[in-house]
Design an enzyme around this catalytic site. Structure first.
Site, mmCIF file in Angstrom:
data_model
loop_
_atom_site.group_PDB
_atom_site.id
_atom_site.type_symbol
_atom_site.label_atom_id
_atom_site.label_comp_id
_atom_site.label_asym_id
_atom_site.label_seq_id
_atom_site.Cartn_x
_atom_site.Cartn_y
_atom_site.Cartn_z
ATOM 1 N N SER A 49 0.873 -1.179 0.000
ATOM 2 C CA SER A 49 0.000 0.000 0.000
ATOM 3 C C SER A 49 0.909 1.226 0.000
ATOM 4 C CB SER A 49 -0.848 -0.023 1.278
ATOM 5 O OG SER A 49 -1.425 1.235 1.549
ATOM 6 N N TYR A 61 -1.875 -1.605 10.360
ATOM 7 C CA TYR A 61 -1.926 -1.562 8.895
ATOM 8 C C TYR A 61 -0.615 -1.017 8.326
ATOM 9 C CZ TYR A 61 -3.962 -1.098 4.242
ATOM 10 O OH TYR A 61 -4.228 -1.242 2.898
HETATM 11 N N1 LIG Z 1 -8.836 -0.536 -1.491
HETATM 12 C C1 LIG Z 1 -7.805 0.232 -1.261
HETATM 13 O O1 LIG Z 1 -7.873 1.464 -1.309
HETATM 14 C C2 LIG Z 1 -6.471 -0.365 -0.935
HETATM 15 C C3 LIG Z 1 -5.337 0.464 -0.922
HETATM 16 C C4 LIG Z 1 -4.108 -0.068 -0.633
HETATM 17 C C5 LIG Z 1 -3.996 -1.434 -0.390
HETATM 18 N N2 LIG Z 1 -5.113 -2.200 -0.406
HETATM 19 C C6 LIG Z 1 -4.941 -3.631 -0.127
HETATM 20 O O2 LIG Z 1 -5.494 -4.361 -1.191
HETATM 21 C C7 LIG Z 1 -5.915 -5.644 -0.719
HETATM 22 C C8 LIG Z 1 -7.344 -5.901 -1.172
HETATM 23 O O3 LIG Z 1 -8.157 -4.869 -0.651
HETATM 24 P P1 LIG Z 1 -9.619 -4.564 -1.224
HETATM 25 O O4 LIG Z 1 -9.796 -3.115 -1.076
HETATM 26 O O5 LIG Z 1 -9.817 -5.227 -2.528
HETATM 27 O O6 LIG Z 1 -10.483 -5.275 -0.070
HETATM 28 P P2 LIG Z 1 -11.833 -6.122 -0.096
HETATM 29 O O7 LIG Z 1 -12.318 -6.088 1.310
HETATM 30 O O8 LIG Z 1 -12.732 -5.693 -1.194
HETATM 31 O O9 LIG Z 1 -11.304 -7.589 -0.424
HETATM 32 C C9 LIG Z 1 -10.526 -8.329 0.473
HETATM 33 C C10 LIG Z 1 -10.783 -9.807 0.230
HETATM 34 O O10 LIG Z 1 -9.926 -10.555 1.114
HETATM 35 C C11 LIG Z 1 -10.683 -11.632 1.638
HETATM 36 N N3 LIG Z 1 -10.116 -12.092 2.908
HETATM 37 C C12 LIG Z 1 -10.167 -11.490 4.112
HETATM 38 N N4 LIG Z 1 -9.567 -12.246 5.045
HETATM 39 C C13 LIG Z 1 -9.124 -13.362 4.411
HETATM 40 C C14 LIG Z 1 -8.432 -14.528 4.841
HETATM 41 N N5 LIG Z 1 -8.086 -14.706 6.123
HETATM 42 N N6 LIG Z 1 -8.126 -15.478 3.927
HETATM 43 C C15 LIG Z 1 -8.491 -15.310 2.631
HETATM 44 N N7 LIG Z 1 -9.156 -14.234 2.171
HETATM 45 C C16 LIG Z 1 -9.464 -13.275 3.052
HETATM 46 C C17 LIG Z 1 -12.080 -11.041 1.828
HETATM 47 O O11 LIG Z 1 -13.068 -12.052 1.973
HETATM 48 C C18 LIG Z 1 -12.234 -10.217 0.562
HETATM 49 O O12 LIG Z 1 -12.765 -10.995 -0.485
HETATM 50 C C19 LIG Z 1 -5.713 -5.620 0.790
HETATM 51 O O13 LIG Z 1 -4.480 -6.236 1.102
HETATM 52 C C20 LIG Z 1 -5.650 -4.127 1.104
HETATM 53 O O14 LIG Z 1 -4.917 -3.844 2.269
HETATM 54 C C21 LIG Z 1 -6.340 -1.716 -0.669
#
Ligand SMILES: NC(=O)c1ccc[n+]([C@@H]2O[C@H](COP(=O)([O-])OP(=O)(O)OC[C@H]3O[C@@H](n4cnc5c(N)ncnc54)[C@H](O)[C@@H]3O)[C@@H](O)[C@H]2O)c1
Length: 252
Positions: free
Chosen positions: A143, A156
């Site tokens: 991130s 985080y």
């Molecule tokens: N959305 C953003 O702005 C953003 C920015 C920077 C980084 N990220 C990172 O991107 C990644 C995805 O985020 P997103 O926004 O798509 O989130 P999201 O909540 O839409 O998706 C996350 C997915 O991970 C799954 N998950 C959660 N715990 C789990 C586990 N123990 N085992 C397997 N699967 C599991 C959830 O069921 C979900 O389908 C994360 O690592 C997040 O930190 C997101």
């Protein structure tokens, strides 16, 4: 449309947001995809969309914090598709907002367990599979919070910095084995995770968007396209790299 023809890809957290978008993009480029998620409904929906558009995918219900389930997830790629070429270790959570002093030990451990420790567990088994063919590409989700300090979530920020350290370590350890390891560093992307956060705290929206020079949230597809490139042979000389995908945020 065929940059990943004959390749086998694995995506964790593929039932939603960035993970789903990446799984669809890998499949569109010709990869057979292992869709892994702890939530069956989301994972099966991703597989359904891939199959409806002519791609190949299987769902493997996986809690990536559990070592035996991670091992079984990688084994499922081998059993169903015979190999593993690329893996996107993306499952993660933001966790509740907390200052460094108000954050509970339970919250800190929970976020580190999923966002950092599970990335190590996934790489542990993926690299063992990739070593057999002396070729592979791994992409880990960090991130912008892995590149700089952001307030409001100590677990985080620590976990995403940790992912970059692990990525560099794994890249160096495997550079001569044909296995590349990189990380993506998204800023705020319009996924259920961020939309949920902004719904709970609407006062945060102008602040979040204001931090991104392009003045908007990123789209999951804009992240997925970078993941496809890092998984493909087009990035064959890139390893150990943290790639900001941030609308210019880190240029400030
Ligand atoms: N959305 C953003 O702005 C953003 C920015 C920077 C980084 N990220 C990172 O991107 C990644 C995805 O985020 P997103 O926004 O798509 O989130 P999201 O909540 O839409 O998706 C996350 C997915 O991970 C799954 N998950 C959660 N715990 C789990 C586990 N123990 N085992 C397997 N699967 C599991 C959830 O069921 C979900 O389908 C994360 O690592 C997040 O930190 C997101």
């Amino acid at each position: 449309m065929n940059r990943l023809q004959d390749k086998v890809g694995l995506v964790t957290g593929a039932g939603s947001g960035i993970g789903r978008s990446a799984a669809l993009a890998l499949a569109q480029e010709g990869a057979k995809v292992v869709v892994a998620d702890i939530v069956t409904e989301g994972g099966e929906e991703t597989v359904k969309i891939i199959r409806e558009t002519g791609g190949q995918a299987i769902f493997v219900k996986t809690d990536v914090t559990q070592e035996q389930q991670v091992e079984a997830m990688v084994q499922a790629a081998m059993d169903n598709f015979g190999k593993l070429d690329c893996a996107f270790n993306n499952a993660g959570m933001d966790g509740d907002t907390a200052s460094l002093t108000s954050c509970s030990q339970e919250l800190f451990d929970k976020v580190i367990n999923l966002n950092l420790r599970a990335v190590w567990l996934c790489m542990k088994y993926e690299i063992q599979a990739m070593k057999k063919q002396r070729k592979g590409s791994i992409v880990n989700t960090s991130s912008v919070a892995g590149l700089t300090g952001l307030g409001g979530n100590p677990g985080y920020v620590a976990s995403k910095h940790g992912v970059l350290g692990l990525t560099r370590m794994a890249a160096l350890e495997n550079a001569r084995r044909g296995i590349r390891v990189n990380a993506i560093c998204p800023a705020a992307i319009a996924t259920p995770m961020v939309k949920g956060l902004l719904e709970k705290n609407p006062e945060m929206e102008p602040f979040v968007i204001g931090m991104q020079p392009m003045g908007r949230l990123g789209e999951p597809k804009e992240i997925a396209d970078a993941v496809v490139w890092l998984c493909s042979d087009e990035s064959s000389f890139v390893t150990g790299h943290p790639l900001p995908l941030d609308g210019g945020m880190m240029a400030q």
